[in-house]
Motif scaffolding. Structure first.
Motif, short mmCIF file in Angstrom:
data_model
loop_
_atom_site.label_atom_id
_atom_site.label_comp_id
_atom_site.label_asym_id
_atom_site.label_seq_id
_atom_site.Cartn_x
_atom_site.Cartn_y
_atom_site.Cartn_z
N VAL A 244 1.03 -0.95 -0.62
CA VAL A 244 -0.18 -0.13 0.37
C VAL A 244 0.80 1.05 -0.20
O VAL A 244 1.79 1.15 0.11
CB VAL A 244 -1.18 0.38 1.10
CG1 VAL A 244 -1.58 -0.40 1.20
CG2 VAL A 244 -0.22 -0.15 2.35
N ILE A 245 0.22 2.27 -0.48
CA ILE A 245 1.21 3.14 -0.18
C ILE A 245 0.84 4.36 1.05
O ILE A 245 -0.77 4.29 1.22
CB ILE A 245 1.08 4.72 -1.15
CG1 ILE A 245 -0.42 5.13 -1.40
CG2 ILE A 245 1.39 3.47 -2.27
CD1 ILE A 245 -0.15 5.78 -2.85
N GLY A 246 1.43 5.10 1.88
CA GLY A 246 1.23 5.78 2.83
C GLY A 246 1.03 7.60 2.02
O GLY A 246 0.84 7.70 0.85
N LYS A 419 -8.18 -0.29 -12.72
CA LYS A 419 -8.25 -1.17 -12.61
C LYS A 419 -8.98 -1.14 -11.14
O LYS A 419 -8.13 -1.13 -10.81
CB LYS A 419 -8.35 -2.30 -13.19
CG LYS A 419 -8.34 -2.39 -14.33
CD LYS A 419 -7.51 -3.72 -15.48
CE LYS A 419 -7.12 -3.87 -16.66
NZ LYS A 419 -7.13 -4.67 -17.05
N ASP A 420 -10.26 -0.82 -10.49
CA ASP A 420 -10.94 -0.99 -8.99
C ASP A 420 -11.73 -2.39 -9.30
O ASP A 420 -12.08 -1.63 -8.15
CB ASP A 420 -10.84 0.11 -8.82
CG ASP A 420 -12.53 1.30 -9.31
OD1 ASP A 420 -12.35 0.64 -10.28
OD2 ASP A 420 -12.96 1.88 -8.67
N ASP A 421 -12.17 -2.77 -10.19
CA ASP A 421 -13.05 -3.67 -9.69
C ASP A 421 -12.68 -5.21 -9.13
O ASP A 421 -13.50 -5.95 -9.10
CB ASP A 421 -14.07 -3.57 -11.08
CG ASP A 421 -13.14 -3.86 -12.48
OD1 ASP A 421 -14.14 -4.34 -13.66
OD2 ASP A 421 -12.12 -4.15 -12.03
N ILE A 428 -4.98 0.20 -5.75
CA ILE A 428 -3.44 1.17 -5.39
C ILE A 428 -4.45 1.69 -4.14
O ILE A 428 -6.20 2.17 -4.00
CB ILE A 428 -2.59 1.56 -6.02
CG1 ILE A 428 -2.73 1.28 -7.02
CG2 ILE A 428 -2.51 3.29 -5.43
CD1 ILE A 428 -1.62 2.55 -8.73
N ASN A 429 -3.95 0.96 -2.84
CA ASN A 429 -5.01 1.41 -1.49
C ASN A 429 -4.43 2.54 -1.38
O ASN A 429 -2.85 2.40 -0.82
CB ASN A 429 -4.57 -0.16 -0.97
CG ASN A 429 -5.86 -0.87 -1.55
OD1 ASN A 429 -7.10 -0.71 -1.71
ND2 ASN A 429 -5.47 -2.00 -1.95
N VAL A 430 -4.00 3.22 -0.59
CA VAL A 430 -3.86 4.63 0.25
C VAL A 430 -3.86 4.53 1.56
O VAL A 430 -5.53 4.68 2.04
CB VAL A 430 -3.89 5.53 -0.45
CG1 VAL A 430 -3.55 7.11 0.36
CG2 VAL A 430 -3.88 5.67 -1.94
N VAL A 438 -8.04 2.82 1.85
CA VAL A 438 -8.87 3.70 0.41
C VAL A 438 -7.90 2.98 -0.59
O VAL A 438 -6.85 3.57 -0.99
CB VAL A 438 -9.74 4.42 0.69
CG1 VAL A 438 -10.14 4.88 2.19
CG2 VAL A 438 -8.42 5.91 0.41
N ASP A 439 -9.19 3.08 -1.76
CA ASP A 439 -8.55 3.36 -3.19
C ASP A 439 -8.42 4.69 -2.98
O ASP A 439 -8.82 5.14 -2.57
CB ASP A 439 -10.14 2.84 -3.55
CG ASP A 439 -10.23 2.79 -5.28
OD1 ASP A 439 -8.44 2.62 -6.08
OD2 ASP A 439 -10.59 2.39 -6.29
#
Length: 483
Positions: A244-246, A419-421, A428-430, A438-439
């Motif tokens: 995930v990213i910060g 693509k988020d489905d 990519i999760n933040v 969250v997306d």
């Protein structure tokens, strides 16, 4: 005397140091080092894998196929990319260790998988796969061939003998996304996997395009590991650790998504590159078809040529290893003298870069229905309907009016920027300041506003005036019919 002894000792140390590692000078990563002596059993083993026939074959397969028709510098190989992926995987592994500690067996599998993931690519990569799909050739599928080459033969023997029985199977499973999933799988397959992080930067560098720049150092510095839920729809079936990213890297992630998306219209889907791929696809389809029908003499190639042998024995893995870009380029002059008119003409066109002319159907249709590019649903629906009808009519016309050679070649493709489905692992999760996830779409208006890139093109011989007029007439007629 003392000075001479000191010099001698230093020289011996340098020799021992150089023998202890092998270094590859890479245009993207600079020096990529492999420790081939001492206790680093993995790197010594992977260096031996690099020397095998299947891996050395990747030197003769370009990463971007026909892209050097547009960008002369884009002649880099899948060999260079594969080693770059391994190097990037080592950098990602440092991120993994900050949370998961040291898990040598899983790390070794992931690093080996990163190195060998592309072993199965055929000549001109994805264009060759299109031929395979048209003709039902299993060994034209690079993922299938990669799986076979990792599980059996030279590569498997080295991996199993040096790193333990069954190691090659574990590596193949990781490449194939099978078996137990851990955070180490994210290094090989995820939104921030080593493959994508290498090819995005490498392709940008080698083509010379000024699009698609990403802040790699900042992304890596802000990558974290988190346990995210998995499941279908709203039903959670478990959790998995992944990247995930910060919150500080949201803008870097935006640039990452945009960068990948920009590479498609400017490089991967460039009209000239795709036009060459269309000619190549039809050429190989005809070669294989003639050879299978005992008409190999019509191709201009001798019976012992690798393409003819592959056409007759498409399930022979050893023959597949004989196929690469160099084999095709070397055969074009022979094929240009073929008795079959399509083989002769298309081989000559590829050899001399005399490609078909491109007509951008979608651009012309879009201008008619949405000249200001507002993207309203009603206009977009008409564009889709009209493009589909134009392609249908062009397909009918070229079938009815082409005897030996395709007078019109149709190209359709679509690429989603993000693509988020496909669940939490496909996006990519933040991490938020409140330690929720969250997306990226929820945090970035830029990413949320992106629409799919679609292309619809028709190619024809610039000297075929009738074909050009027919394309224009069909487009105009279907635009009027769809108003």
């Amino acid at each position: 005397m003392f000075a001479n002894q000191l010099w001698s000792t230093d020289k011996e140390s340098r020799i021992q140091f150089n023998m202890a590692q092998q270094r590859i000078r890479d245009p993207l990563h600079n020096l990529i080092e492999f420790k081939v002596t001492g206790d680093d059993e993995l790197e010594r083993t992977l260096w031996r894998v690099i020397q095998t026939r299947p891996f050395q074959r990747l030197r003769r397969i370009k990463q971007l196929g026909f892209s050097d028709f547009v960008y002369p510098g884009a002649s880099h190989s899948r060999f260079a990319h594969s080693i770059g992926v391994f190097h990037t995987a080592r950098q990602l592994m440092d991120v993994v260790r900050t949370v998961d500690g040291r898990s040598e067996t899983r790390e070794n599998r992931a690093l080996a998988a990163a190195l060998v993931h592309d072993l199965g690519h055929g000549p001109f990569s994805h264009a060759f796969e299109t031929v395979g799909k048209r003709l039902g050739l299993k060994l034209a599928d690079h993922e299938h061939v990669s799986d076979l080459l990792i599980r059996q033969g030279q590569v498997a023997d080295i991996l199993n003998n040096e790193l333990g029985s069954g190691f090659a199977i574990d590596v193949a499973d990781m490449v194939k996304k099978e078996g137990r999933v851990t955070v180490h799988n994210a290094v090989v397959s995820s939104q921030f996997d080593a493959d994508r992080l290498d090819y995005m930067r490498r392709d940008r560098l080698m083509t010379g395009t000024q699009h698609a720049a990403i802040d790699f150092a900042w992304l890596i510095a802000n990558l974290e590991i988190a346990s995210l839920p998995t499941g279908v729809d709203d039903e959670q079936t478990g959790t998995v650790d992944t990247f995930v990213i910060g919150p500080k890297a949201i803008h870097a992630a935006e640039a990452y998504v945009l960068g990948l998306f920009q590479l498609y219209p400017t490089v991967y889907f460039h009209k000239t590159t795709r036009g060459a791929e269309k000619l190549f696809t039809e050429l190989l389809v005809r070669i294989v078809t003639l050879a299978k029908n005992d008409s190999a003499a019509q191709t201009g190639l001798p019976d012992r040529h690798a393409l003819i042998k592959f056409a007759i024995n498409p399930d022979d893995l050893d023959i597949v290893l004989c196929l690469d870009d160099a084999v095709i380029w070397g055969a074009l002059s022979l094929m240009s003298e073929a008795k079959d008119p399509l083989v002769s003409q298309f081989a000559t066109r590829l050899r001399d870069r005399k490609l078909y002319k491109c007509v951008d159907v979608r651009a012309r249709v879009s201008h008619e229905f949405d000249p200001e590019s507002k993207g309203e649903a009603e206009h977009l629906a008409k564009i889709e309907t009209c493009c589909a009808r134009v392609n249908e009519k062009l397909t009918e016309w070229t079938k009815a009016n082409s005897e030996d050679i395709h007078r019109v070649l149709i190209d359709e493709a679509e690429r989603s920027p993000y693509k988020d489905d496909v669940g939490s692992l496909g996006r990519i999760n933040v991490r938020t300041d409140g330690n929720n996830f969250v997306d990226l779409k929820q945090r970035s208006r830029v990413v949320a506003s992106l629409s799919d890139f679609k292309l619809s093109r028709a190619y024809h011989d610039c000297n075929d005036v009738d074909a050009g007029k027919t394309i224009d007439s069909i487009i105009e007629g279907e635009v009027e019919a769809c108003r």
